[in-house]
Scaffold this active site. Structure first.
Site, short mmCIF file in Angstrom:
data_model
loop_
_atom_site.label_atom_id
_atom_site.label_comp_id
_atom_site.label_asym_id
_atom_site.label_seq_id
_atom_site.Cartn_x
_atom_site.Cartn_y
_atom_site.Cartn_z
N GLU A 108 0.82 -1.20 0.00
CA GLU A 108 0.00 0.00 0.00
C GLU A 108 0.86 1.25 0.00
OE1 GLU A 108 -4.04 -1.40 2.20
OE2 GLU A 108 -2.42 -0.84 3.54
N CYS A 135 2.09 -3.10 15.36
CA CYS A 135 2.03 -2.68 13.96
C CYS A 135 1.35 -3.74 13.11
CB CYS A 135 3.45 -2.42 13.45
SG CYS A 135 3.54 -2.11 11.68
N GLU A 184 10.54 -2.63 6.44
CA GLU A 184 11.66 -1.98 7.11
C GLU A 184 12.66 -1.58 6.02
OE1 GLU A 184 12.81 -0.66 9.89
OE2 GLU A 184 14.71 -0.43 8.86
N SER A 217 12.51 5.85 7.57
CA SER A 217 12.14 5.50 8.94
C SER A 217 12.59 4.07 9.24
CB SER A 217 10.61 5.61 9.08
OG SER A 217 10.22 5.35 10.41
N SER A 240 12.30 4.79 14.99
CA SER A 240 11.11 4.34 15.73
C SER A 240 11.55 3.82 17.09
CB SER A 240 10.39 3.25 14.94
OG SER A 240 9.93 3.80 13.72
N LEU A 241 11.52 4.70 18.07
CA LEU A 241 12.06 4.34 19.40
C LEU A 241 10.98 3.68 20.26
CD1 LEU A 241 14.84 4.59 20.81
CD2 LEU A 241 13.90 6.56 22.03
N ASN A 316 -2.46 3.93 16.59
CA ASN A 316 -3.60 3.51 15.78
C ASN A 316 -3.81 2.04 16.11
OD1 ASN A 316 -4.15 5.84 14.09
ND2 ASN A 316 -2.12 5.48 13.25
N CYS A 359 -0.40 5.45 10.15
CA CYS A 359 0.80 4.72 10.55
C CYS A 359 0.46 3.37 11.15
CB CYS A 359 1.57 5.48 11.61
SG CYS A 359 1.98 7.11 11.11
N1 SAH Z 1 9.77 -0.15 9.58
C1 SAH Z 1 9.92 1.28 9.63
C2 SAH Z 1 8.95 2.04 8.78
C3 SAH Z 1 7.48 1.65 8.79
S1 SAH Z 1 6.45 2.11 10.13
C4 SAH Z 1 9.83 1.75 11.06
O1 SAH Z 1 9.44 0.98 11.92
O2 SAH Z 1 10.20 2.88 11.33
C5 SAH Z 1 6.31 3.84 10.19
C6 SAH Z 1 6.04 4.35 11.59
O3 SAH Z 1 4.73 3.98 12.06
C7 SAH Z 1 7.01 3.78 12.60
O4 SAH Z 1 7.45 4.78 13.47
C8 SAH Z 1 6.15 2.77 13.33
O5 SAH Z 1 6.67 2.44 14.57
C9 SAH Z 1 4.83 3.48 13.38
N2 SAH Z 1 3.72 2.60 13.70
C10 SAH Z 1 3.59 1.30 13.42
N3 SAH Z 1 2.42 0.81 13.88
C11 SAH Z 1 1.78 1.84 14.46
C12 SAH Z 1 0.51 1.98 15.11
N4 SAH Z 1 -0.30 0.95 15.22
N5 SAH Z 1 0.19 3.20 15.58
C13 SAH Z 1 1.02 4.25 15.44
N6 SAH Z 1 2.21 4.19 14.84
C14 SAH Z 1 2.60 2.99 14.35
#
Ligand code: SAH
Length: 367
Positions: A108, A135, A184, A217, A240-241, A316, A359
């Site tokens: 997507e 996620c 990723e 990211s 993504s901490l 989310n 996200c």
């Molecule tokens: N794998 C990469 C990029 C994809 S996710 C990463 O982890 O950074 C993009 C962002 O959305 C990341 O910061 C991730 O942690 C965040 N994310 C994933 N699931 C989420 C959710 N359910 N609610 C809010 N943010 C989320």
């Protein structure tokens, strides 16, 4: 292929590769490819102009190419993405597209138009092997890496829709690209770097998007962050901490069992020092899990006085998850603690939520 809790998948399953596409290649390689097809090298420049400037792949319309060459050259513009479904919200200014790849894999992308910019959120892998439990993409496991051209095509599709005036607000251009869709990016390093190059190279080499407008990211693949710093591509790094302490981060971002908070932050600071770019720390606020004031304090101490910006994302919730977004008062307290430490912080908007385009909601399972 779903994964056990905490299990990580680095190596994508071996699969047939998508067809070679112009956007996979540097200009030098395009010239070589065109020559191999029995055409003059400068045809690569013409073809590139059609693709990256006019955003067209229809060789029949390329009247500056001899009719006999068109068919041969069309081999470099195979169709890679087929739209399966499109969902819009915010009066049409947010649109999510579900794409089918040549082998049936689904990914997507999301286009978000704001008054001052247009951001494309793109996928870099079909699925993801990083298994973050909050996620949606992480739950499905990794199907395969995407090719450079498959990544670029998502942006070109958005650019085309904007140029054609299909997005409310008049004709426009893509100004920002965030690798925050499925996958990723740093686990598909080579293809992602190729895509970033195509995005930022000026036309006819690429789309000519400013590197400052591109954000990669990552969950925090430390060696790859080091490599990225050396590419001479001053893209923004988002880390993504999601937790400032190893105990919690081990469970929320399982890669933390390999590279700890201190190590990944060191890599981020080194990236900022090398590129002079502010690193964005992503932190999804999850009710009663990571939103405690003491964690905000710990985070504040870890990142204060650095070239940094903290981006808080209200969680989310994914289907079936027991987790939800923080209470408003806890979110406010978290922001205040970070501000107390002098840390620049914003709370991200939740655009696209209604169409599962926000996200972490990109699951591509909804066909
Ligand atoms: N794998 C990469 C990029 C994809 S996710 C990463 O982890 O950074 C993009 C962002 O959305 C990341 O910061 C991730 O942690 C965040 N994310 C994933 N699931 C989420 C959710 N359910 N609610 C809010 N943010 C989320």
């Amino acid at each position: 292929m779903s994964q056990q809790p905490g299990q990580l998948t680095f190596v994508a399953p071996r699969r047939a590769k998508p067809a070679r596409h112009l956007a996979d290649l540097s200009m030098a390689d395009r010239r070589a490819a065109v020559t191999e097809l029995g055409e003059k090298a400068f045809r690569a420049d013409q073809l590139s102009r059609h693709y990256f400037e006019r955003l067209t792949t229809d060789v029949a319309a390329m009247t500056d190419l001899p009719a006999a060459s068109r068919e041969k050259l069309s081999e470099l513009l195979p169709s890679l993405l087929t739209p399966v479904k499109e969902l819009t919200t915010d009066g049409g200014t947010t649109r999510k597209t579900l794409w089918k790849l040549f082998d049936g894999a689904l990914v997507e992308s999301v286009l978000m138009r704001y008054p001052d910019r247009v951001t494309m959120c793109v996928s870099s892998q079909a699925g993801c092997g990083m298994n973050c439990p909050f996620c949606a993409t992480g739950q499905a496991g990794l199907t395969r890496n995407m090719s450079t051209a498959e990544i670029v095509e998502q942006v070109v599709a958005g650019a085309r829709a904007l140029a054609a005036g299909e997005v409310p607000g008049g004709p426009g251009r893509v100004s920002n690209v965030v690798f925050m869709g499925m996958g990723e990016p740093l686990a598909n390093y080579k293809q992602v770097i190729g895509a970033v190059r195509r995005l930022v190279e000026p036309a006819p080499h690429g789309l000519g998007i400013s590197a400052r407008g591109v954000t990669v990211s990552t969950v925090g693949l430390v060696p790859a962050i080091g490599k990225l710093a050396e590419e001479g591509l001053p893209v923004t790094l988002a880390l993504s901490l999601h937790a400032p302490d190893d105990e919690l981060r081990d469970t929320l971002v399982p890669i933390n069992t390999r590279w700890k908070v201190a190590e990944v932050l060191d890599a981020a600071w080194a990236y900022a020092a090398k590129t002079k770019r502010r690193v964005s720390i992503e932190y999804a606020l999850i009710k009663d899990i990571n939103d405690h004031e003491w964690r905000a304090d710990l985070l504040g101490k870890l990142v204060r006085n650095k070239l940094v910006h903290v981006n808080l994302i209200p969680l989310n919730p994914t289907p079936g998850s027991k987790w939800t977004a923080s209470r408003p008062e806890d979110e406010r307290a978290f922001v205040r603690r970070l501000q107390f430490h002098g840390v620049p912080v914003t709370v991200r908007d939740t655009r696209g939520r209604e169409i599962d385009g926000a996200c972490g909601q990109l699951a591509a399972a909804d066909v």
